[in-house]
Enzyme design. Structure first.
Site, PDB file in Angstrom:
ATOM      1  N   ASP A 120       0.800  -1.230   0.000  1.00 19.45           N
ATOM      2  CA  ASP A 120       0.000   0.000   0.000  1.00 19.45           C
ATOM      3  C   ASP A 120       0.837   1.286   0.000  1.00 19.45           C
ATOM      4  O   ASP A 120       0.293   2.382   0.149  1.00 19.45           O
ATOM      5  CB  ASP A 120      -0.970   0.007   1.185  1.00 19.45           C
ATOM      6  N   ASP A 183      -6.769  -4.530  -4.512  1.00 19.78           N
ATOM      7  CA  ASP A 183      -6.575  -3.163  -4.032  1.00 19.78           C
ATOM      8  C   ASP A 183      -5.317  -2.536  -4.658  1.00 19.78           C
ATOM      9  O   ASP A 183      -5.220  -1.325  -4.821  1.00 19.78           O
ATOM     10  CB  ASP A 183      -6.433  -3.130  -2.510  1.00 19.78           C
ATOM     11  N   GLY A 241      -7.689 -18.268  -6.255  1.00 20.74           N
ATOM     12  CA  GLY A 241      -8.192 -16.946  -5.899  1.00 20.74           C
ATOM     13  C   GLY A 241      -9.193 -17.059  -4.765  1.00 20.74           C
ATOM     14  O   GLY A 241      -9.822 -18.098  -4.586  1.00 20.74           O
ATOM     15  N   THR A 243     -11.488 -14.238  -1.647  1.00 19.66           N
ATOM     16  CA  THR A 243     -11.834 -12.852  -1.337  1.00 19.66           C
ATOM     17  C   THR A 243     -11.846 -12.638   0.177  1.00 19.66           C
ATOM     18  O   THR A 243     -12.863 -12.840   0.835  1.00 19.66           O
ATOM     19  CB  THR A 243     -13.194 -12.491  -1.977  1.00 19.66           C
ATOM     20  N   ARG A 256     -16.117  -3.325  -2.847  1.00 18.79           N
ATOM     21  CA  ARG A 256     -14.998  -2.376  -2.996  1.00 18.79           C
ATOM     22  C   ARG A 256     -13.878  -2.975  -3.835  1.00 18.79           C
ATOM     23  O   ARG A 256     -13.192  -2.253  -4.575  1.00 18.79           O
ATOM     24  CB  ARG A 256     -14.493  -1.904  -1.639  1.00 18.79           C
ATOM     25  N   TRP A 260     -12.128  -1.263  -6.959  1.00 13.39           N
ATOM     26  CA  TRP A 260     -10.688  -1.041  -7.201  1.00 13.39           C
ATOM     27  C   TRP A 260     -10.333  -1.465  -8.629  1.00 13.39           C
ATOM     28  O   TRP A 260      -9.508  -0.838  -9.292  1.00 13.39           O
ATOM     29  CB  TRP A 260      -9.828  -1.828  -6.204  1.00 13.39           C
TER      30      TRP A 260
HETATM   31  N1  GLY Z   1      -7.409  -2.828   1.891  1.00  6.96           N
HETATM   32  C1  GLY Z   1      -8.013  -1.780   1.187  1.00  6.96           C
HETATM   33  C2  GLY Z   1      -9.468  -1.724   1.361  1.00  6.96           C
HETATM   34  O1  GLY Z   1      -9.947  -1.983   2.445  1.00  6.96           O
HETATM   35  O2  GLY Z   1     -10.142  -1.411   0.428  1.00  6.96           O
END
Ligand code: GLY
Length: 406
Positions: A120, A183, A241, A243, A256, A260
């Site tokens: 990040d 993200d 994969g 989530t 979210r 992204w």
């Molecule tokens: N880790 C980034 C978010 O919570 O979107």
């Protein structure tokens, strides 16, 4: 080559152009004025300190730049980004002064390596030091952002072709070995920017490889997304994969995370010119738009389909910025351009109608009903600082012109 044709392009269920027809631009203007006022009111309180990642009863609490408190490790720069947006809007030196104080704080954070061993770094240094450099030409900020880009690049796993989310590369037994998350679509612009500024193509290659891996493995055939994906670091083969921040159910899709992708894909297009990225962005956008609630805001995970379930307003803000960028990048003859622009307008307008704090409530936050991490019961139905930032960015895009920080 990204094979976007395997990904379903759902026909849209609503006529977004018609829905946007009667929107009054003055509503955007008033909302932006209010957001600027909130930043102005908070400026003194959050000069040396930063707002917490999420609110409690609508109030952000003061934290340090690098603060493990309430998982603030990646979020301090969103406030700095809001300050730079206010500077660009008003030209008022008080914003510039605080923004440049923050560049020093981010440099110190870099020098102390204070909670920076994660991907990040992009969010953190784009909205602080890159924004400062773009808005003012400040060389110290540029130098700091380049140091951060080098650190981000050191997380690149060659064989897998991805920026690893956490864990140092030399630690091959770390639980995040070979893992990347969606993200990070908004972290890699720091690498593209560094390539442009330094002329060193390796940064570009890393970012382009990463986004290709997002499109190829994180975007599923139905155009929903995984948040996390793991590749074998020796062979580079895809493994699996999942989530983490969403419900975790294989039929779910974290709103979210989808947002992204909606924003990250067209950003990567702006640097690479690979039009397949825009095609993927259209498909993930349609998936998102077809699953909104009656107020045109997503529930935090699309597994939840009732109007009574918890919204995530921050996902709507990120997606709106993404659709506006997508619309801007599509060719003029592409009929979808107007659709995504209209959809973004409707999303933001409905947030104004339903989810803004009022001046009477007098909060440190702008927007209600965000979610940080539902399953951890972390800032659920509270403001989140990135939601406020992207809300402002979207309003500036709708009313003026956004100088791309990403
Ligand atoms: N880790 C980034 C978010 O919570 O979107």
């Amino acid at each position: 080559m990204i094979n976007f044709e395997r990904i379903k392009k759902e026909p849209l269920k609503q006529d977004w152009i018609k829905l946007a027809e009667n929107i009054d631009e003055n509503d955007f203007r008033q909302a932006l004025d209010y957001a600027v006022k909130v930043v102005e009111n908070n400026l003194e309180k959050f000069t040396e300190k930063f707002p917490s990642s999420g609110g409690m009863n609508g109030e952000y609490r003061p934290t340090n730049n690098a603060d493990p408190f309430l998982y603030s490790d990646w979020t301090s720069s969103f406030w700095t980004g809001m300050i730079w947006l206010c500077y660009e809007l008003t030209g008022d030196e008080k914003y510039k002064k605080v923004g440049l104080i923050h560049s020093k704080s981010f440099r110190e954070r870099y020098e102390n390596n204070d909670i920076l061993d994660h991907h990040d770094i992009g969010f953190l240094y784009i909205l602080s030091c890159v924004a400062a450099y773009k808005a003012t030409g400040d060389e110290f900020s540029k130098e700091t952002a380049l140091l951060a880009a080098k650190k981000l690049a050191s997380r690149f796993r060659d064989k897998a072709g991805i920026i690893q989310v956490r864990g140092l590369l030399e630690d091959t037994t770390h639980e995040c070995t070979g893992e990347y998350i969606i993200d990070c679509c908004l972290n890699i612009p720091l690498l593209y920017w560094a390539a442009e500024v330094t002329g060193d193509k390796k940064y570009y290659d890393m970012a382009y490889s990463h986004i290709t891996n997002v499109a190829d493995y994180m975007v599923k055939d139905d155009a929903s997304t995984h948040q996390n994906f793991r590749k074998d670091i020796v062979t580079g083969e895809p493994i699996e994969g999942w989530t983490g921040q969403g419900d975790g159910n294989k039929d779910g899709c974290w709103a979210r995370g989808q947002a992204w992708a909606i924003y990250g894909l067209p950003i990567s297009y702006t640097y690479t010119g690979d039009s397949a990225l825009l095609e993927v962005a259209k498909r993930v956008s349609n998936y998102f738009l077809n699953r909104l609630q009656s107020d045109n805001c997503p529930n935090w995970d699309f597994l939840y389909k009732s109007d009574d379930d918890q919204r995530d307003t921050s996902a709507a803000c990120v997606a709106a910025c993404g659709m506006l960028e997508l619309a801007k990048q599509l060719p003029l003859y592409d009929e979808d351009r107007k659709v995504y622009e209209a959809a973004a307008k409707v999303l933001i307008h409905d947030l104004i109608k339903n989810y803004m704090y009022t001046p009477e409530e007098s909060k440190t936050a702008v927007l209600k009903a965000g979610v940080y991490a539902f399953k951890l019961d972390l800032c659920v139905n509270e403001p989140v600082i990135w939601g406020d930032y992207y809300f402002m960015e979207a309003l500036i895009r709708l009313l003026h012109y956004f100088r791309m920080y990403w």
